[in-house]
Scaffold this active site. Structure first.
Site, mmCIF file in Angstrom:
data_model
loop_
_atom_site.group_PDB
_atom_site.id
_atom_site.type_symbol
_atom_site.label_atom_id
_atom_site.label_comp_id
_atom_site.label_asym_id
_atom_site.label_seq_id
_atom_site.Cartn_x
_atom_site.Cartn_y
_atom_site.Cartn_z
ATOM 1 C CG ASP A 131 -2.015 -1.065 1.064
ATOM 2 O OD1 ASP A 131 -2.210 -1.531 -0.085
ATOM 3 O OD2 ASP A 131 -2.627 -1.448 2.083
ATOM 4 C CB SER A 167 36.773 13.633 18.868
ATOM 5 O OG SER A 167 37.876 14.201 19.507
ATOM 6 C CG LEU A 168 32.574 12.586 22.744
ATOM 7 C CD1 LEU A 168 31.529 11.491 22.878
ATOM 8 C CD2 LEU A 168 32.244 13.740 23.672
ATOM 9 C CE LYS A 205 32.616 6.970 21.165
ATOM 10 N NZ LYS A 205 32.729 6.589 19.790
ATOM 11 C CD GLU A 257 28.528 8.564 14.853
ATOM 12 O OE1 GLU A 257 28.278 9.729 15.246
ATOM 13 O OE2 GLU A 257 29.684 8.127 14.716
HETATM 14 S S1 IVH Z 1 28.106 13.677 21.427
HETATM 15 C C1 IVH Z 1 30.637 17.564 21.464
HETATM 16 N N1 IVH Z 1 26.785 11.431 21.532
HETATM 17 O O1 IVH Z 1 31.444 9.469 18.814
HETATM 18 C C2 IVH Z 1 30.031 16.225 21.684
HETATM 19 N N2 IVH Z 1 28.675 11.529 20.099
HETATM 20 O O2 IVH Z 1 34.245 9.410 19.687
HETATM 21 C C3 IVH Z 1 29.652 15.594 20.416
HETATM 22 N N3 IVH Z 1 29.094 9.473 18.830
HETATM 23 O O3 IVH Z 1 32.357 12.690 17.759
HETATM 24 C C4 IVH Z 1 29.457 14.172 20.426
HETATM 25 N N4 IVH Z 1 27.397 8.335 19.633
HETATM 26 O O4 IVH Z 1 30.775 11.172 16.221
HETATM 27 C C5 IVH Z 1 27.830 12.072 20.997
HETATM 28 N N5 IVH Z 1 25.460 9.536 21.715
HETATM 29 C C6 IVH Z 1 26.507 10.164 21.156
HETATM 30 C C7 IVH Z 1 27.375 9.555 20.215
HETATM 31 C C8 IVH Z 1 28.457 10.272 19.705
HETATM 32 C C9 IVH Z 1 28.431 8.319 18.804
HETATM 33 C C10 IVH Z 1 30.310 9.754 18.043
HETATM 34 C C11 IVH Z 1 30.471 11.180 17.582
HETATM 35 C C12 IVH Z 1 31.656 11.678 18.375
HETATM 36 C C13 IVH Z 1 32.444 10.426 18.534
HETATM 37 C C14 IVH Z 1 33.457 10.538 19.655
#
Ligand code: IVH
Length: 672
Positions: free
Chosen positions: A36, A83-84, A115, A173
């Site tokens: 559908d 990045s983190l 993540k 992501e």
């Molecule tokens: S927050 C400034 N939340 O992991 C903070 N990142 O290794 C921005 N990622 O750069 C990131 N899941 O590309 C955030 N729940 C999540 C995430 C996430 C995956 C990625 C993202 C980040 C990288 C760091």
């Protein structure tokens, strides 16, 4: 059909399809059969063909792609894509909390999320419509892949409701769901094609495809987890995500336990432990948990390092570990002549990828692990893309095994290797006679942050070098169209592109040319500082060691490297050749006219949101006028330039240290 009727039907079916799309792709609920749905889509497609004047720009039919991109446009991120920091244990998380507690007095609340292990994307919406989607790139600029992203069904083209900001960016992501990735590989196997080894890399490759029609068939998915904007209508990260869900985005939810507010480290660990066990049941890959401070005001107080927010951290699940045999150690020579030993391994599957090579870093690492050819070694894939050897099964070693003898001459040019005190690596000092070093210098020169020459990539540089057409960076500017056109697979357009790219690069400002030159330890920031303070290359070439270290932020190591670089005659010659080709070796009139010393000796801290400047513009303006920007308030701070929403703890600290707080208008008065 009357036009009025067609218009009404187009509106009605578009809306119906949008609602179904959202239920199916975002909420994972199905209210309509596939058949559908397809029928409705077909009906809409026909109506749009007959009455194109009523077709919506963001119609659900647009999901099928169709645009073919030749090159992706490079876009500057409005907000840097950071990045983190990583953590691996409870102690690491405790340290994270302790660092934060030093910066804020109020009680803290965290948000834990999954993540997602995919490809980061930043999507800008304007007036509720998807405007632009940009890849992370180098964090400062990325590629515009809007057409491809628009084919991802879970990403709304038009937002729901009416309470979204006029303009904002949302980050997330993009990934292959596990079942989609498996199906993709099954189809490849049936077609006799090589299998894809890694879902994330494949997603990244798919997003860079030129034909969005192909991307549309690939069924990528996307979770969104970070809203950015100039005056966001929320006080907390959690509220922003919840609202994003109401606007139609696929977000982590309480319902699926993929987001949780936590008050303590114990609660955070409950979340971590739950997902460490449960992650194998998800239909997508996660590689850890992200912990974020919830309150925006607290985030602002806590601030950022150069690379990542200090208010968030990633907890990485323990990496998978496997054993395999070390077949051979080979040695790579980098752009700077640094030697990297590489372990060549018996192929082994690790976290979804077949591993054949691992970095051994340097001779100390080999010695520390006492790793030898034929050993059984343990390899682990941590956060890094390149897996590493973490140990050796000494018990399985045969009795004739001898310790690894590190090489003493360069594997490429046979020059004797050197290791300076304090350097972890050995170096080949034959800068101008060692192929990978020469090619590496050229590759650095053309790279995005340096000269960013359109049409030229690493492979072309290799080819030009092998064909004796360019043996150094100045040779590039002596290439002509015919020489390129004669190369295999070089069509007219490609050849002309390179010539045009080279001509255009002659306008690249001095600081980037200086960075592109590739002087060791002269990175982007140092190049900027040198350019601003010395104004032209001759002043740098002629500067003494003392003059160099007297300059702001130039230490002994950098000064020594600069002196060494220009003590080599061929380097000066190279600069002169580039100068004769018209590259910029001094600040432009504009830069000189805008530069003043009005803020010399003053140190500024910038906090909050401004109406006349972006934060980066403000910082640039401080530096252009001779001032310094610092990230934290101290007794040495001369002024805090404060915009809206300056964090309360910064305010308290400023008051305690009696640092003057000024607004942007007062700042402008300082520089007129
Ligand atoms: S927050 C400034 N939340 O992991 C903070 N990142 O290794 C921005 N990622 O750069 C990131 N899941 O590309 C955030 N729940 C999540 C995430 C996430 C995956 C990625 C993202 C980040 C990288 C760091």
């Amino acid at each position: 059909m009357k036009t009025e009727e067609a218009k009404y039907k187009i509106e009605q079916i578009s809306e119906q399809l949008r609602v179904h799309n959202h239920s199916y792709y975002v909420l994972s609920e199905s209210n309509i059969s596939d058949y559908d749905f397809d029928m409705l889509l077909e009906e809409l497609q026909k109506l749009e063909e007959d009455f194109p004047e009523y077709a919506f720009e963001d119609s659900p039919t647009k999901r099928v792609g169709g645009t073919v991109a030749k090159n992706f446009e490079t876009i500057n991120h409005k907000y840097r894509m950071l990045s983190l920091g990583n953590s691996y244990s409870k102690e690491d998380i405790e340290d994270f909390e302790n660092r934060i507690k030093k910066l804020v007095e109020n009680e803290l609340e965290y948000v834990c999320e999954l993540k997602y292990d995919g490809v980061a994307i930043g999507i800008t919406y304007k007036n509720g419509k998807l405007f632009q989607a940009v890849t992370r790139g180098d964090g400062v600029q990325g590629d515009d892949i809007t057409a491809n992203v628009k084919t991802i069904r879970s990403i709304p083209l038009q937002l729901k409701g009416n309470d979204y900001p006029d303009e904002f960016e949302i980050r997330g992501e993009i990934f292959y769901p596990k079942n989609v990735f498996e199906a993709l590989n099954i189809a490849r196997e049936e077609a006799g094609e090589d299998l894809y080894a890694n879902a994330r890399n494949t997603a990244s490759g798919t997003l860079k495809m030129q034909d969005s029609g192909v991307v549309a068939q690939r069924r990528l998915d996307c979770y969104l987890y970070f809203v950015l904007g100039d005056n966001l209508p929320f006080k907390t990260h959690y509220d922003s995500i919840k609202k994003a869900g109401e606007w139609g985005f696929k977000i982590p939810t309480e319902k699926f336990k993929s987001i949780k507010k936590c008050k303590s480290i114990d609660e955070i660990f409950e979340f971590i432990n739950y997902w460490d066990k449960e992650r194998s049941n998800l239909n997508f890959e996660i590689d850890g948990i992200v912990i974020k401070v919830n309150n925006y005001a607290r985030q602002e107080e806590i601030g950022f390092t150069a690379k990542s927010p200090k208010w968030a951290i990633a907890y990485k699940f323990k990496a998978e570990k496997v054993a395999t045999k070390l077949l051979e150690i080979t040695y790579q020579v980098g752009r700077t002549g640094a030697i990297t030993p590489v372990a060549n391994l018996a192929p082994v599957l690790l976290a979804g990828t077949t591993i054949r090579r691992a970095s051994l870093h340097n001779s100390d690492q080999i010695e520390k692990l006492d790793v030898r050819v034929n050993d059984t070694v343990f390899i682990e894939k941590g956060g890094e893309i390149i897996p590493k050897i973490v140990g050796v099964e000494v018990g399985q070693r045969d009795i004739f095994s001898v310790p690894t003898q590190y090489i003493s001459v360069c594997p490429e040019c046979q020059t004797e290797l050197h290791r300076k005190e304090g350097d972890a690596k050995h170096f080949c000092l034959n800068e101008w006679g060692c192929a990978p070093q020469i090619k590496g210098k050229m590759q650095h020169f053309i790279s995005r942050k340096a000269m960013n020459i359109d049409g030229l990539g690493e492979e072309t540089i290799d080819l030009l070098y092998e064909q004796n057409l360019a043996k150094n960076i100045a040779d590039l500017y002596e290439l002509n169209f015919d020489q390129l056109f004669e190369l295999e697979s070089f069509k007219e357009k490609k050849s002309q592109n390179i010539i045009d790219g080279l001509i255009a690069s002659k306008q690249i400002p001095f600081e980037r040319v200086l960075y592109a030159t590739g002087i060791r330890f002269v990175g982007e920031t140092v190049a900027k500082k040198l350019a601003r303070q010395f104004k032209k290359i001759d002043n740098i070439i002629n500067a003494s060691f003392e003059e160099l270290i007297a300059a702001d932020e130039i230490g002994d190591k950098i000064a020594e490297s600069i002196i060494h670089f220009f003590s080599i005659e061929s380097n000066v010659e190279l600069i002169n050749r580039l100068r004769n080709h018209g590259l910029q070796f001094e600040l432009s009139e504009d830069q000189l006219a805008n530069a003043t010393t009005k803020l010399e000796g003053l140190i500024f801290v910038v906090s909050g949101v401004f109406s006349k400047f972006s934060r980066d513009e403000l910082k640039n303006s401080i530096e252009q006028n001779g001032g310094k920007v610092s990230s934290s308030i101290s007794k040495k701070t001369s002024y805090i330039v404060a915009g809206e929403n300056m964090g309360p703890s910064k305010l308290a600290k400023a008051e305690k240290l009696e640092v003057e707080i000024i607004n942007e208008d007062r700042f402008l008065e300082l520089i007129v």
